[in-house]
Design a protein around this motif. Structure first.
Motif, mmCIF file in Angstrom:
data_model
loop_
_atom_site.group_PDB
_atom_site.id
_atom_site.type_symbol
_atom_site.label_atom_id
_atom_site.label_comp_id
_atom_site.label_asym_id
_atom_site.label_seq_id
_atom_site.Cartn_x
_atom_site.Cartn_y
_atom_site.Cartn_z
ATOM 1 N N VAL A 33 108.842 -30.991 133.308
ATOM 2 C CA VAL A 33 108.726 -30.548 131.923
ATOM 3 C C VAL A 33 108.097 -31.652 131.087
ATOM 4 N N LYS A 34 107.133 -31.290 130.249
ATOM 5 C CA LYS A 34 106.588 -32.210 129.251
ATOM 6 C C LYS A 34 107.407 -31.986 127.986
ATOM 7 N N SER A 35 108.175 -33.002 127.636
ATOM 8 C CA SER A 35 109.087 -32.899 126.495
ATOM 9 C C SER A 35 108.444 -33.511 125.262
ATOM 10 N N PHE A 36 108.641 -32.872 124.109
ATOM 11 C CA PHE A 36 108.119 -33.381 122.847
ATOM 12 C C PHE A 36 109.220 -33.981 121.984
ATOM 13 N N THR A 37 110.384 -34.252 122.584
ATOM 14 C CA THR A 37 111.480 -34.875 121.852
ATOM 15 C C THR A 37 111.268 -36.378 121.812
#
Length: 194
Positions: A33-37
């Motif tokens: 997963v590419k997380s933007f957090t």
């Protein structure tokens, strides 16, 4: 079985993109997963995630692995299911996210803002926010012609005003000044067009 909630229903009145699922990882249903957090492995800290069709995803575990997070969702039981999720965007409602501090913005806040030069001249509208790994990039669409990409740095974008709905762009730092536009059919100095 509970009916999945849609991001268009009142349960998510203000959806914010939190992550994008990449490929499957292993045989037990984990995904990259590419997380933007702010902290990538905190992807599950805001409760269940929802895709654009309303399917719910509950994070059972998340661990950082190089540039992605390896996530196990309660709803994904095997590799076949994990493979079908490639490219799926995951959302939460804005109300579950922490309040932004000064000079902090959610990516979704920037899309739709008018981009202006420091002198007030309109460049175009921010149509996308990109993170290709080397730094944040804003994509701006002018009224005519192809879109341009500028770095989202304090030097290139010294002001973001959400209340007035615009960003100010420093053209030199953004790479907009001095760029030579080459149209199809124009000769480039030193290029032989045989």
């Amino acid at each position: 079985m509970e009916k999945p909630q849609s991001v268009n229903e009142p349960s998510l009145p203000n959806p914010v993109l939190l992550a994008t699922i990449g490929g499957a990882h292993g045989i037990k249903g984990e995904v990259r997963v590419k997380s933007f957090t702010g902290e990538p492995e905190d992807i599950g800290a805001y409760g269940p995630l929802f895709d654009a069709k309303g399917a719910r995803y509950t994070v059972k575990s998340a661990r950082l692995s190089k540039t992605v997070v390896i996530v196990r969702f309660a709803e994904v039981a095997d590799r076949n299911h994990a493979e079908r999720l490639n490219g799926t965007e995951l959302f939460v409602d804005r109300s579950v996210l922490p309040r932004e501090g000064e000079d902090e913005f959610y990516h979704s806040d920037l899309v739709g803002l008018v981009a202006r030069r420091l002198d007030g001249e309109v460049i175009g509208e921010v149509i996308a926010f990109h993170d290709f790994g080397a730094g944040d990039i804003l994509e701006i669409a002018p009224d005519g012609g192809a879109s341009v990409m500028i770095p989202f740095t304090l030097e290139a974008v010294p002001e973001v005003d959400l209340d007035l709905g615009h960003i100010l762009v420093e053209p030199v730092a953004a790479g907009l000044e001095g760029a030579v536009e080459v149209r199809e059919g124009d000769a480039i100095e030193g290029e032989d067009r045989a």
